[in-house]
Design a protein around this motif. Structure first.
Motif, PDB file in Angstrom:
ATOM      1  N   ASP A  73       0.840  -1.189   0.000  1.00 23.14           N
ATOM      2  CA  ASP A  73       0.000   0.000   0.000  1.00 23.14           C
ATOM      3  C   ASP A  73       0.883   1.249   0.000  1.00 23.14           C
ATOM      4  O   ASP A  73       2.085   1.192   0.286  1.00 23.14           O
ATOM      5  N   GLU A  74       0.269   2.380  -0.297  1.00 20.37           N
ATOM      6  CA  GLU A  74       1.034   3.615  -0.459  1.00 20.37           C
ATOM      7  C   GLU A  74       1.742   4.055   0.819  1.00 20.37           C
ATOM      8  O   GLU A  74       2.905   4.476   0.772  1.00 20.37           O
ATOM      9  N   PRO A  75       1.110   3.973   2.002  1.00 20.91           N
ATOM     10  CA  PRO A  75       1.837   4.380   3.215  1.00 20.91           C
ATOM     11  C   PRO A  75       3.112   3.585   3.447  1.00 20.91           C
ATOM     12  O   PRO A  75       4.158   4.160   3.779  1.00 20.91           O
ATOM     13  N   ALA A  76       3.059   2.265   3.274  1.00 17.91           N
ATOM     14  CA  ALA A  76       4.251   1.440   3.494  1.00 17.91           C
ATOM     15  C   ALA A  76       5.357   1.822   2.521  1.00 17.91           C
ATOM     16  O   ALA A  76       6.539   1.893   2.886  1.00 17.91           O
ATOM     17  N   ARG A  77       4.969   2.102   1.278  1.00 15.76           N
ATOM     18  CA  ARG A  77       5.967   2.470   0.275  1.00 15.76           C
ATOM     19  C   ARG A  77       6.617   3.817   0.639  1.00 15.76           C
ATOM     20  O   ARG A  77       7.832   3.991   0.533  1.00 15.76           O
ATOM     21  N   ARG A  78       5.824   4.740   1.092  1.00 17.65           N
ATOM     22  CA  ARG A  78       6.354   6.063   1.429  1.00 17.65           C
ATOM     23  C   ARG A  78       7.218   6.022   2.691  1.00 17.65           C
ATOM     24  O   ARG A  78       8.195   6.782   2.811  1.00 17.65           O
ATOM     25  N   VAL A  79       6.889   5.167   3.628  1.00 15.11           N
ATOM     26  CA  VAL A  79       7.722   5.015   4.825  1.00 15.11           C
ATOM     27  C   VAL A  79       9.128   4.569   4.435  1.00 15.11           C
ATOM     28  O   VAL A  79      10.133   5.108   4.918  1.00 15.11           O
ATOM     29  N   VAL A  80       9.232   3.594   3.545  1.00 15.64           N
ATOM     30  CA  VAL A  80      10.544   3.117   3.110  1.00 15.64           C
ATOM     31  C   VAL A  80      11.284   4.199   2.339  1.00 15.64           C
ATOM     32  O   VAL A  80      12.484   4.430   2.561  1.00 15.64           O
ATOM     33  N   ARG A  81      10.573   4.894   1.461  1.00 20.13           N
ATOM     34  CA  ARG A  81      11.225   5.945   0.674  1.00 20.13           C
ATOM     35  C   ARG A  81      11.757   7.055   1.576  1.00 20.13           C
ATOM     36  O   ARG A  81      12.858   7.587   1.352  1.00 20.13           O
ATOM     37  N   ALA A  82      10.991   7.419   2.603  1.00 17.52           N
ATOM     38  CA  ALA A  82      11.440   8.465   3.515  1.00 17.52           C
ATOM     39  C   ALA A  82      12.665   8.019   4.294  1.00 17.52           C
ATOM     40  O   ALA A  82      13.630   8.784   4.458  1.00 17.52           O
ATOM     41  N   ARG A  83      12.672   6.780   4.780  1.00 13.07           N
ATOM     42  CA  ARG A  83      13.827   6.284   5.534  1.00 13.07           C
ATOM     43  C   ARG A  83      15.049   6.145   4.629  1.00 13.07           C
ATOM     44  O   ARG A  83      16.188   6.379   5.063  1.00 13.07           O
ATOM     45  N   ALA A  84      14.838   5.770   3.375  1.00  9.49           N
ATOM     46  CA  ALA A  84      15.958   5.693   2.437  1.00  9.49           C
ATOM     47  C   ALA A  84      16.549   7.074   2.191  1.00  9.49           C
ATOM     48  O   ALA A  84      17.777   7.242   2.124  1.00  9.49           O
ATOM     49  N   ALA A  85      15.689   8.090   2.075  1.00 10.60           N
ATOM     50  CA  ALA A  85      16.187   9.455   1.891  1.00 10.60           C
ATOM     51  C   ALA A  85      16.990   9.911   3.102  1.00 10.60           C
ATOM     52  O   ALA A  85      18.049  10.542   2.964  1.00 10.60           O
ATOM     53  N   LEU A  86      16.522   9.571   4.302  1.00  6.16           N
ATOM     54  CA  LEU A  86      17.259   9.944   5.513  1.00  6.16           C
ATOM     55  C   LEU A  86      18.612   9.248   5.577  1.00  6.16           C
ATOM     56  O   LEU A  86      19.598   9.843   6.018  1.00  6.16           O
ATOM     57  N   MET A  87      18.682   7.999   5.131  1.00  7.81           N
ATOM     58  CA  MET A  87      19.957   7.289   5.127  1.00  7.81           C
ATOM     59  C   MET A  87      20.950   7.965   4.195  1.00  7.81           C
ATOM     60  O   MET A  87      22.164   7.927   4.427  1.00  7.81           O
ATOM     61  N   GLN A  88      20.443   8.623   3.164  1.00  2.97           N
ATOM     62  CA  GLN A  88      21.305   9.351   2.231  1.00  2.97           C
ATOM     63  C   GLN A  88      21.550  10.783   2.694  1.00  2.97           C
ATOM     64  O   GLN A  88      22.199  11.555   1.994  1.00  2.97           O
ATOM     65  N   GLY A  89      21.025  11.146   3.879  1.00  2.95           N
ATOM     66  CA  GLY A  89      21.255  12.472   4.413  1.00  2.95           C
ATOM     67  C   GLY A  89      20.353  13.552   3.854  1.00  2.95           C
ATOM     68  O   GLY A  89      20.602  14.741   4.068  1.00  2.95           O
ATOM     69  N   ASP A  90      19.291  13.170   3.148  1.00  3.76           N
ATOM     70  CA  ASP A  90      18.409  14.151   2.513  1.00  3.76           C
ATOM     71  C   ASP A  90      17.156  14.322   3.368  1.00  3.76           C
ATOM     72  O   ASP A  90      16.111  13.703   3.114  1.00  3.76           O
ATOM     73  N   VAL A  91      17.253  15.171   4.379  1.00  3.89           N
ATOM     74  CA  VAL A  91      16.127  15.393   5.297  1.00  3.89           C
ATOM     75  C   VAL A  91      14.970  16.062   4.562  1.00  3.89           C
ATOM     76  O   VAL A  91      13.799  15.727   4.790  1.00  3.89           O
TER      77      VAL A  91
END
Length: 429
Positions: A73-91
């Motif tokens: 579902d869309e929320p689960a996908r966005r949670v992963v995308r947000a955490r991936a962005a944070l791992m790359q330092g892109d707050v």
């Protein structure tokens, strides 16, 4: 335990694995915990589990790719995308992905990670609690909880949580790296180094643990080993800037002046606004007797080129060294710069006080030397306190020698160094 890759003509035999634990007073190993199972930490099934494994391996691109398509579902996908962005330092990218939905329950885990990146540990703790209510045995939830414990200063609880995550997910390189940082902060560099090495072997493109190992080698003055390790890092991730900066620092430390200047000019050409590289470039120019060019760079940093307090201290120290190296030496300028650096406090205050003392003694300014020792007594740098006490004794400044020695003794109470400082204090009149 590491073994060579199996190269036989037949499929390799199965390798039984037993979990054991050592207990003080017991001669034999005892059965250990059974590992992840009933009641242990769990990964979700399908693409979400694959994404979590990728995040544990410090591979945010693979994590985002795992949830790009499929039945999530869309929320689960966005949670992963947000955490991936944070791992790359892109707050900013993580904020954009979550948008106004970060307060909703399905986004609690990502909101906790974003809150940590924003420095809001209290909100992160609340949101981790929300996420754990939804999935009490979730591996990702437990990992974020460990990071919250670190932010809150509960380091022992964080160690327990990170060790649990590492046991449940053998490929979780990030948990091992974070656990290594805690071990290093606790004064156990041997275990920290082992964890850093394990983490890097799990994910060679994850440079943070390898850089931590290199920093440990530099601090112990094992410069050859540090340069070799930095070479391996740059081969694996040639685009990474941090290893090159550390390489430049080491070249300056070992006196490779021409190589340092060549590397500094290369890095400065790539990132001309990077303050750390600018200062190292100035140091390399000074070492190669181009002090006018070095002075211009440092003055630019002092006039608004950076707001980093520690870097400003180092810049003033370097400018003071340039002033002292000129003929005739500009001693007053050097003393003024060093006093400003020493009074700024911070992690480098001990170093700055020692340097100020040396310069003040060399030019016969006892009052400034006493100020340096007084400032030094207010720091928590045990090594600098001991050095200052020894210097004070060698210059017959008995009161300061005792004061610094007693301050250092308070910091090491209960350790073997305490008796050594007792011996030092006993030598004072």
């Amino acid at each position: 335990m590491r073994v060579p890759r199996y190269l036989g003509p037949q499929p390799p035999p199965p390798i039984p694995v037993s979990r054991l634990r050592a207990v003080p007073g017991e001669e034999a190993f005892l059965p250990g915990d059974p590992g992840p199972g009933a009641g242990g930490l769990q990964l979700p099934d399908g693409p979400l589990g694959a994404a979590e494994l990728a995040l544990g391996r410090a591979d945010p691109d693979a994590a985002a790719a795992a949830v790009a398509e499929g039945s999530l579902d869309e929320p689960a996908r966005r949670v992963v995308r947000a955490r991936a962005a944070l791992m790359q330092g892109d707050v900013a990218a993580a904020r954009e992905v979550l948008g106004a939905d970060r307060d909703r329950e399905p986004f609690a885990l990502a909101d906790a990670a974003l809150s940590l990146a924003e420095g809001d540990a209290a909100r992160a703790a609340r949101r981790v609690a929300d996420a754990l209510f939804r999935r009490p045995n979730g591996l990702a939830e437990r990992y974020l909880q460990a990071l919250v414990k670190v932010a809150e200063g509960e380091l022992e609880a964080a160690q327990v949580a990170l060790a649990e995550v590492a046991r449940a997910s053998p490929t979780h390189a990030v948990a091992r790296y974070q656990l290594g940082q805690l071990m290093l902060a606790a004064g156990d560099p041997a275990r920290a180094g082992t964890l850093f090495e394990m983490s890097w072997q799990l994910q060679p493109t994850f440079t943070a643990p390898a850089m931590a190992l290199a920093e440990m080698l530099v601090e112990s003055r094992q410069y050859g080993e540090a340069l070799n390790l930095i070479g391996q890092i740059t081969e694996t991730t040639p685009e990474a800037l941090t290893p090159r900066v550390l390489q430049l620092r080491v070249l300056l430390d070992v006196g490779e002046r021409e190589a340092a200047l060549q590397l500094a000019e290369l890095l400065r050409g790539k990132v001309p606004t990077h303050a750390e590289i600018a200062l190292l470039h100035a140091e390399a120019l000074s070492e190669n007797e181009r002090t006018d060019d070095a002075r211009k760079i440092i003055e630019g940093l002092l006039q608004g080129g950076t707001t980093d307090a520690a870097l400003l201290q180092r810049a003033r120290r370097q400018l003071a060294r340039i002033a002292l190296g000129e003929r005739p030496a500009r001693s007053e300028e050097a003393l003024s710069l060093l006093k400003t650096a020493a009074r700024a406090g911070g992690a480098l205050a001990g170093e700055m006080c020692i340097e100020l003392f040396h310069v003040a003694v060399a030019v016969g300014r006892r009052t400034d030397a006493e100020e340096a020792l007084e400032l030094l007594s207010q720091t928590g740098d045990v090594g600098a306190l001991i050095s200052g006490a020894i210097l004070a004794r060698s210059h017959a400044m008995w009161a300061y020698a005792r004061k610094l020695g007693e301050t250092a003794r308070e910091h090491v109470a209960g350790s073997p160094a305490e008796s050594q400082l007792d011996g030092f204090l006993a030598t004072l009149p």
